[in-house]
Motif scaffolding. Structure first.
Motif, mmCIF file in Angstrom:
data_model
loop_
_atom_site.group_PDB
_atom_site.id
_atom_site.type_symbol
_atom_site.label_atom_id
_atom_site.label_comp_id
_atom_site.label_asym_id
_atom_site.label_seq_id
_atom_site.Cartn_x
_atom_site.Cartn_y
_atom_site.Cartn_z
ATOM 1 N N GLY A 235 0.651 -1.264 0.135
ATOM 2 C CA GLY A 235 -0.132 -0.039 -0.031
ATOM 3 C C GLY A 235 0.757 1.332 0.223
ATOM 4 N N ARG A 236 2.276 1.382 0.323
ATOM 5 C CA ARG A 236 3.022 2.483 0.262
ATOM 6 C C ARG A 236 4.112 2.233 -0.809
ATOM 7 N NH1 ARG A 236 2.674 5.615 4.883
ATOM 8 N NH2 ARG A 236 1.905 4.515 6.811
ATOM 9 N N PHE A 237 3.746 3.340 -1.719
ATOM 10 C CA PHE A 237 4.627 3.638 -3.135
ATOM 11 C C PHE A 237 6.151 3.549 -2.572
ATOM 12 C CE2 PHE A 237 0.714 5.127 -4.739
ATOM 13 C CZ PHE A 237 0.456 4.531 -5.814
ATOM 14 N N ALA A 238 6.403 4.445 -1.689
ATOM 15 C CA ALA A 238 7.904 4.328 -1.284
ATOM 16 C C ALA A 238 8.411 3.147 -0.756
ATOM 17 C CB ALA A 238 8.084 5.410 -0.081
ATOM 18 N N GLY A 239 7.541 2.345 0.303
ATOM 19 C CA GLY A 239 8.022 1.150 0.758
ATOM 20 C C GLY A 239 8.224 0.130 -0.356
ATOM 21 N N VAL A 240 7.273 -0.086 -1.372
ATOM 22 C CA VAL A 240 7.549 -0.818 -2.363
ATOM 23 C C VAL A 240 8.691 -0.538 -3.491
ATOM 24 C CG1 VAL A 240 6.625 -1.425 -4.731
ATOM 25 C CG2 VAL A 240 4.983 -1.398 -2.727
ATOM 26 N N ILE A 241 9.127 0.679 -3.442
ATOM 27 C CA ILE A 241 10.229 0.954 -4.379
ATOM 28 C C ILE A 241 11.453 0.545 -3.532
ATOM 29 C CG2 ILE A 241 11.730 2.776 -5.243
ATOM 30 C CD1 ILE A 241 8.976 4.083 -5.847
ATOM 31 N N VAL A 242 11.438 0.858 -2.399
ATOM 32 C CA VAL A 242 12.663 0.299 -1.513
ATOM 33 C C VAL A 242 12.875 -1.029 -1.534
ATOM 34 C CG1 VAL A 242 13.509 0.575 0.939
ATOM 35 C CG2 VAL A 242 12.729 2.570 0.082
ATOM 36 N N GLY A 243 11.563 -1.848 -1.232
ATOM 37 C CA GLY A 243 11.601 -3.240 -1.217
ATOM 38 C C GLY A 243 12.352 -3.732 -2.361
ATOM 39 N N ALA A 244 11.797 -3.346 -3.589
ATOM 40 C CA ALA A 244 12.322 -3.856 -4.696
ATOM 41 C C ALA A 244 13.926 -3.631 -5.114
ATOM 42 C CB ALA A 244 11.598 -3.110 -5.873
ATOM 43 N N LEU A 245 14.279 -2.398 -4.466
ATOM 44 C CA LEU A 245 15.749 -2.252 -4.773
ATOM 45 C C LEU A 245 16.607 -3.041 -4.061
ATOM 46 C CD1 LEU A 245 15.563 1.784 -5.394
ATOM 47 C CD2 LEU A 245 15.768 0.078 -7.175
ATOM 48 N N VAL A 246 16.097 -3.159 -2.726
ATOM 49 C CA VAL A 246 16.626 -4.018 -1.828
ATOM 50 C C VAL A 246 17.016 -5.500 -2.194
ATOM 51 C CG1 VAL A 246 16.737 -4.940 0.407
ATOM 52 C CG2 VAL A 246 16.506 -2.337 0.268
ATOM 53 N N LEU A 247 15.957 -6.013 -2.703
ATOM 54 C CA LEU A 247 15.755 -7.249 -3.394
ATOM 55 C C LEU A 247 16.682 -7.385 -4.301
ATOM 56 C CD1 LEU A 247 11.901 -8.382 -3.386
ATOM 57 C CD2 LEU A 247 13.871 -8.972 -1.846
ATOM 58 N N GLY A 248 16.550 -6.462 -5.428
ATOM 59 C CA GLY A 248 17.471 -6.622 -6.655
ATOM 60 C C GLY A 248 19.014 -6.698 -6.222
ATOM 61 N N LEU A 249 19.382 -5.769 -5.123
ATOM 62 C CA LEU A 249 20.775 -5.600 -4.599
ATOM 63 C C LEU A 249 21.188 -6.890 -3.814
ATOM 64 C CD1 LEU A 249 20.870 -2.140 -3.216
ATOM 65 C CD2 LEU A 249 22.096 -2.921 -5.149
ATOM 66 N N VAL A 250 20.309 -7.605 -3.038
ATOM 67 C CA VAL A 250 20.453 -8.701 -2.385
ATOM 68 C C VAL A 250 20.989 -10.166 -3.458
ATOM 69 C CG1 VAL A 250 19.484 -10.462 -0.794
ATOM 70 C CG2 VAL A 250 19.202 -8.221 -0.089
ATOM 71 N N GLU A 251 20.055 -9.935 -4.376
ATOM 72 C CA GLU A 251 20.095 -11.112 -5.340
ATOM 73 C C GLU A 251 21.469 -11.068 -6.071
ATOM 74 O OE1 GLU A 251 18.172 -12.728 -9.309
ATOM 75 O OE2 GLU A 251 16.812 -11.801 -7.872
ATOM 76 N N GLN A 252 21.912 -9.791 -6.595
ATOM 77 C CA GLN A 252 23.083 -9.600 -7.389
ATOM 78 C C GLN A 252 24.155 -9.843 -6.512
ATOM 79 O OE1 GLN A 252 21.544 -10.416 -10.205
ATOM 80 N NE2 GLN A 252 23.005 -8.692 -11.175
ATOM 81 N N LEU A 253 24.159 -9.377 -5.143
ATOM 82 C CA LEU A 253 25.393 -9.365 -4.629
ATOM 83 C C LEU A 253 25.477 -10.693 -3.762
ATOM 84 C CD1 LEU A 253 25.020 -5.881 -2.320
ATOM 85 C CD2 LEU A 253 26.844 -6.404 -4.050
ATOM 86 N N THR A 255 24.727 -13.537 -5.254
ATOM 87 C CA THR A 255 25.049 -14.010 -6.391
ATOM 88 C C THR A 255 26.480 -13.926 -6.806
ATOM 89 O OG1 THR A 255 22.895 -14.089 -7.580
ATOM 90 C CG2 THR A 255 24.895 -14.548 -9.084
ATOM 91 N N GLN A 256 27.084 -12.767 -6.327
ATOM 92 C CA GLN A 256 28.368 -12.468 -6.803
ATOM 93 C C GLN A 256 29.399 -12.869 -5.776
ATOM 94 O OE1 GLN A 256 29.935 -11.280 -9.482
ATOM 95 N NE2 GLN A 256 31.736 -11.446 -8.649
ATOM 96 N N TYR A 257 28.930 -12.673 -4.411
ATOM 97 C CA TYR A 257 29.904 -12.907 -3.149
ATOM 98 C C TYR A 257 29.555 -14.056 -2.266
ATOM 99 C CZ TYR A 257 31.419 -8.344 -4.514
ATOM 100 O OH TYR A 257 31.926 -7.052 -5.033
ATOM 101 N N VAL A 258 28.438 -14.758 -2.640
ATOM 102 C CA VAL A 258 27.938 -15.763 -1.709
ATOM 103 C C VAL A 258 28.105 -17.305 -2.787
ATOM 104 C CG1 VAL A 258 26.589 -16.858 -0.223
ATOM 105 C CG2 VAL A 258 26.914 -14.367 -0.124
ATOM 106 N N ALA A 259 27.033 -17.340 -3.128
ATOM 107 C CA ALA A 259 26.897 -18.667 -4.111
ATOM 108 C C ALA A 259 25.807 -18.587 -5.177
ATOM 109 C CB ALA A 259 26.359 -19.763 -2.992
ATOM 110 N N TYR A 260 26.412 -18.533 -6.410
ATOM 111 C CA TYR A 260 25.264 -18.449 -7.568
ATOM 112 C C TYR A 260 24.340 -19.257 -7.414
ATOM 113 C CZ TYR A 260 23.996 -18.324 -12.258
ATOM 114 O OH TYR A 260 23.175 -17.954 -13.299
ATOM 115 N N GLN A 261 24.557 -20.564 -7.087
ATOM 116 C CA GLN A 261 23.449 -21.643 -7.133
ATOM 117 C C GLN A 261 22.313 -21.279 -6.068
ATOM 118 O OE1 GLN A 261 26.367 -22.181 -6.087
ATOM 119 N NE2 GLN A 261 26.627 -23.651 -4.433
ATOM 120 N N PHE A 262 22.191 -20.285 -5.296
ATOM 121 C CA PHE A 262 21.246 -19.811 -4.554
ATOM 122 C C PHE A 262 20.787 -18.784 -4.873
ATOM 123 C CE2 PHE A 262 23.692 -22.436 -1.370
ATOM 124 C CZ PHE A 262 22.886 -23.413 -1.276
ATOM 125 N N LYS A 263 20.878 -18.292 -6.225
ATOM 126 C CA LYS A 263 20.260 -16.877 -6.715
ATOM 127 C C LYS A 263 19.216 -16.466 -6.428
ATOM 128 C CE LYS A 263 19.977 -14.158 -11.160
ATOM 129 N NZ LYS A 263 20.334 -14.298 -12.640
#
Length: 291
Positions: A235-253, A255-263
């Motif tokens: 229901g909150r636009f700002a929260g959704v944007i923050v959540g999406a950016l955080v998820l994108g960063l967590v997935e990419q980081l 994948t790069q620094y922990v384990a690719y297979q758990f992407k």
């Protein structure tokens, strides 16, 4: 350091695509109280319409892509007329399942026309890189981030600075009172579904050059976007944007620094953790999510 910057910008680009899909969820939810799980199919359809117009018809992207976005707006309106309008008086769960059915029908129709072969939509500025802090950043990632920033800004201006936006917010807060004040609540429901379709089209057009275009690729984006909406506080636009950016960063980081297979695991592990700590999301939801 250069690798970190490259992965960081790539994560922002991936999160930006999820933000576009998630905003489609939120716009529809605010207007109707319904979570539109047809978004996955609409993202896929947007990508395929981009392929049809830009590759098969050979139109320039600056002609093809606006046409696709407009077409998808009316597809979204059609979804509202076919699914939401006839079932408006039924329990919300019935409508939600019906929207999911629409998404599955879209994928089935695309499968019938295009088969299982994967396709690729050419990226804007293909092969171009930009040097940032010694890191070679794909120019297309910056295009995605820029398009999302422009889209979010336009949405914010529309909802906060225009009469249309004020009426939309009034209709979402209390539909019955808004209708008594002469606000066309049902028309705003159609508009919200249409806007969700347009946002899905933009997301599909941005995502298709980064991922193989196949008949289910939009559903992966939809699941990530739903996770972002939950993390940010539905229901909150700002929260959704923050959540999406955080998820994108967590997935990419991750994948790069922990384990690719758990992407595919990282975003949802984060969602479970955040929901366990803050059930209403990082910024708190404005209302109870109805499914």
């Amino acid at each position: 350091m250069a690798t970190f910057v490259t992965v960081f910008v790539s994560g922002l680009a991936l999160g930006s695509i999820s933000a576009l899909v998630a905003l489609g969820f939120i716009v529809t939810y605010k207007a109707t109280g319904i979570i539109n799980f047809a978004q996955g199919g609409l993202v896929t359809l947007g990508g395929y319409l981009g392929y049809l117009t830009a590759v098969q018809f050979g139109l320039d992207w600056w002609v093809a892509y606006p046409v696709v976005v407009v077409l998808m707006f009316f597809v979204g309106v059609a979804v509202e007329r076919i699914v939401h309008a006839p079932l408006r008086s039924r329990p919300e769960l019935v409508v939600v399942i019906a929207t999911l059915g629409v998404g599955l029908v879209i994928s089935a129709v695309l499968l019938e026309f295009y088969g299982t072969e994967t396709r690729t939509l050419p990226a804007l500025l293909p092969g171009k890189v930009v040097d940032i802090a010694g890191a070679n950043i794909a120019a297309y990632d910056l295009v995605i981030i820029g398009v999302t920033a422009v889209g979010v800004t336009l949405l914010a201006l529309m909802f906060n600075r225009t009469q249309l936006g004020r009426q939309f917010r009034a209709a979402s807060l209390d539909p019955e009172v808004a209708q008594l004040q002469g606000i066309p609540v049902k028309a705003f429901g159609m508009f919200a579904f249409g806007l969700g379709g347009a946002l899905a089209a933009v997301a599909g057009l941005m995502l298709a050059p980064r991922a193989s275009l196949e008949t289910n690729f939009g559903f992966t984006a939809m699941i990530a976007a739903f996770a972002a909406a939950v993390i940010g506080g539905f229901g909150r636009f700002a929260g959704v944007i923050v959540g999406a950016l955080v998820l994108g960063l967590v997935e990419q980081l991750g994948t790069q620094y922990v384990a690719y297979q758990f992407k595919a695991v990282y975003p949802f592990a984060l969602m479970i953790l955040i929901v366990a700590i803050a059930p209403r999301g990082v910024l708190g939801s404005q209302s109870r999510v109805r499914v």
